[in-house]
Design an enzyme around this catalytic site. Structure first.
Site, mmCIF file in Angstrom:
data_model
loop_
_atom_site.group_PDB
_atom_site.id
_atom_site.type_symbol
_atom_site.label_atom_id
_atom_site.label_comp_id
_atom_site.label_asym_id
_atom_site.label_seq_id
_atom_site.Cartn_x
_atom_site.Cartn_y
_atom_site.Cartn_z
ATOM 1 N N ASP A 1 57.159 20.141 2.444
ATOM 2 C CA ASP A 1 56.009 19.641 3.303
ATOM 3 C C ASP A 1 55.340 20.936 4.045
ATOM 4 O O ASP A 1 56.317 22.021 4.283
ATOM 5 C CB ASP A 1 56.083 18.700 4.232
ATOM 6 C CG ASP A 1 57.155 18.948 5.143
ATOM 7 O OD1 ASP A 1 58.491 19.448 4.657
ATOM 8 O OD2 ASP A 1 57.162 18.628 6.591
ATOM 9 N N GLU A 2 54.205 21.024 4.226
ATOM 10 C CA GLU A 2 53.441 21.872 5.036
ATOM 11 C C GLU A 2 53.852 23.349 5.069
ATOM 12 O O GLU A 2 54.475 23.801 5.940
ATOM 13 C CB GLU A 2 53.844 21.574 6.689
ATOM 14 C CG GLU A 2 53.225 20.125 6.988
ATOM 15 C CD GLU A 2 53.805 19.580 8.306
ATOM 16 O OE1 GLU A 2 52.990 19.058 9.101
ATOM 17 O OE2 GLU A 2 54.936 19.795 8.743
HETATM 18 C C1 TNX Z 1 54.666 16.021 10.248
HETATM 19 S S1 TNX Z 1 55.609 14.311 8.117
HETATM 20 C C2 TNX Z 1 55.738 16.549 9.678
HETATM 21 C C3 TNX Z 1 56.974 16.881 10.496
HETATM 22 C C4 TNX Z 1 56.716 16.625 12.079
HETATM 23 C C5 TNX Z 1 55.820 15.402 12.306
HETATM 24 C C6 TNX Z 1 55.396 14.795 13.746
HETATM 25 C C7 TNX Z 1 55.716 15.689 7.635
HETATM 26 C C8 TNX Z 1 56.391 15.819 6.128
HETATM 27 N N1 TNX Z 1 55.886 16.754 8.400
HETATM 28 O O1 TNX Z 1 57.271 18.199 10.405
HETATM 29 O O2 TNX Z 1 57.714 16.557 12.631
HETATM 30 O O3 TNX Z 1 54.318 15.502 11.720
HETATM 31 O O4 TNX Z 1 54.829 13.723 13.853
#
Ligand code: TNX
Length: 510
Positions: free
Chosen positions: A324-325
């Site tokens: 992710d991200e």
């Molecule tokens: C998104 S959900 C993230 C996390 C954070 C969270 C906080 C996701 C795959 N990544 O790294 O902790 O939001 O709500």
């Protein structure tokens, strides 16, 4: 049980209504709601003489149960004798495996009759879930010498989804083996059967990797806010896995890659690109800034070693690779990474799970994709026939606040009160996503704002009961009105278990 006058009238037209109400008054407020529950109007007297008879192969499960509800401990039958067809004594509880064709997988039957209680299933798992239902029926504050009446009832139950998950982030704030075990205890009571552990992130690396020791000697030293952090040795991790197994929960380890890796980069400078000029441990809240360097061969060695070691200590079939991200790699670099990680996971014989961001990579029907915010990603993953776990942030993210007054939590995905967590249908949640693609539902608990066990409990309870029911009980068989009344009955048991639950005003707590 007496049938009241009004009930008698209603009864003619609405047979289920009044009977169900009576069952609830009598303490049949089971969560998650069983598929089929038919009260029959009689009573079973549970007293100090009530005994448990059990198949030999179920003795461990029954022992545990006996202790927790203060019943005479089980009398087991010899290994080669199944008690299914034997004559039954009065005032007894019989727990046995059955090859009746009514059972598949996790399903069970629980019948409280006037003389006996009969619990049967095809699998040990089914028996375990049936005992969780029975535990909820037997009053939590029972004095073993005071006889109590239980209502006679026939329950046949089976889950909607095979994947009924919770996720715990031990990277942002570290939680000890004891705390994880307590979380396992608490969720298994509601038939949750997967615990996904988020074991690495920018703020800390939480699992010992023997071939890369600095990941923990350096990378586990702190956490969000600058506290001391911590990590699980491989022996401790195995202890968690074993403990979870005894409660029929599969642990899914997540090593988040190729982003969310700052703690690894601080531990091993050679994993980062030259321009990633950031050598301090990170204790803040930002996401998306870190990445493994795609140009360096050593990075691929690192991926190989980490996945091999994680696979070796994980008996369950899944490895979660995050994904992710990742904001600082271009799409091609990112896809190449995921493809490489996937090949590495497959070589260990495990199934890859990843956050929905991995959808553009090479995935197929053998991969699992976890939805959190992007419908497009999930539709793309389904087109590639991947299996889907639903963790829509606006419904399942236990780290969101309940309302503006919540003492901790985020709100980027909205405020999630108990009703929001409950009142949705995973099958229709994403347009054009056929049910056959959906493996189940999972409730993530990210811990940027949760530092203690009490914090975890406050965020998870009671919303995790709602999500356990969303994953177990088809939407056609449940309503918010009925759920909130049943949830109210769980107040005393949660207090007795010292759960620091949020006493939502939407629930008429007992
Ligand atoms: C998104 S959900 C993230 C996390 C954070 C969270 C906080 C996701 C795959 N990544 O790294 O902790 O939001 O709500």
């Amino acid at each position: 049980m007496k049938i009241t006058y009004t009930c008698f009238f209603l009864f003619l037209f609405l047979p289920a209504c009044e009977r169900t109400n009576k069952a609830e008054e009598f303490g049949l407020a089971i969560i998650p709601k069983p598929l089929n529950l038919t009260p029959s109007g009689g009573t079973f007297l549970l007293n100090g003489q009530t005994q448990i008879f059990v198949d030999f192969s179920l003795l461990d499960i029954a022992n545990d149960f006996g202790k927790s509800v203060k019943l005479n401990l089980p009398i087991s039958h010899p290994e080669d004798v199944n008690i299914e067809h034997q004559s039954k004594k009065q005032n007894s509880i019989y727990i046995y495996l059955s090859d009746s064709t009514q059972f598949i997988g996790e399903s069970y039957s629980l019948r409280i009759e006037e003389n006996q209680i009969l619990l049967s299933a095809k699998t040990r798992q089914g028996i375990f879930w049936g005992l969780q239902s029975l535990k909820q029926i037997i009053p939590h504050d029972r004095n073993e010498n005071t006889p109590i009446l239980l209502p006679t009832v026939a329950i046949y139950d089976k889950p909607l989804f095979p994947w009924r998950g919770a996720m715990l982030d031990v990277a942002r704030h570290f939680f000890s083996v004891q705390e994880v075990k307590r979380y396992i205890d608490l969720i298994s009571a509601y038939k949750i059967n997967r615990l996904h552990l988020h074991l690495s992130d920018d703020q800390g690396w939480r699992i010992e990797i023997k071939s890369w020791p600095k990941l923990t000697s350096t990378g586990a030293k702190t956490q969000v806010g600058g506290g001391p952090g911590g990590f699980f040795s491989q022996a401790e991790y195995k202890e968690i896995v074993q403990y979870a197994q005894e409660k029929f929960i599969t642990i899914i380890p997540e090593i988040d890659m190729p982003g969310h890796v700052h703690a690894a980069l601080v531990s091993y400078d050679e994993l980062s690109c030259a321009q990633y000029d950031n050598k301090e441990a990170y204790t803040g809240l930002e996401v998306g800034f870190s990445y493994l360097c795609p140009d360096k061969p050593v990075v691929y060695q690192f991926i190989q070693d980490v996945i091999r070691e994680i696979a070796t200590i994980t008996p369950g079939p899944y490895i979660h690779i995050g994904g992710d991200e990742v904001e600082h790699l271009d799409v091609n670099e990112y896809i190449k990474f995921i493809n490489y990680i996937r090949t590495t996971v497959k070589a260990t014989g495990k199934t890859m799970v990843g956050w929905e961001d991995i959808s553009p990579a090479n995935i197929d029907e053998h991969d699992i994709v976890q939805h959190w915010r992007s419908v497009q990603h999930i539709q793309a993953a389904a087109e590639k026939k991947a299996k889907i776990i639903l963790s829509p942030a606006s419904r399942t993210y236990l780290d969101m606040k309940y309302n503006a007054a919540s003492r901790i939590g985020y709100d980027w995905a909205g405020l999630i009160n108990v009703r929001d967590a409950y009142d949705w249908d995973p099958i229709t949640h994403i347009k054009n996503l056929a049910q056959m693609h959906i493996l189940g539902v999972e409730a993530p608990l990210w811990t940027e704002t949760a530092e203690t066990m009490d914090d975890l409990e406050y965020l998870a309870f009671p919303r995790i009961l709602a999500l356990a029911e969303v994953a177990w009980t088809p939407a056609s068989n449940r309503t918010w009105e009925n759920f909130r009344r049943r949830l109210a009955e769980h107040g005393p048991a949660m207090r007795e278990a010292n759960i620091d639950y949020y006493p939502s005003k939407l629930i008429p707590w007992k």
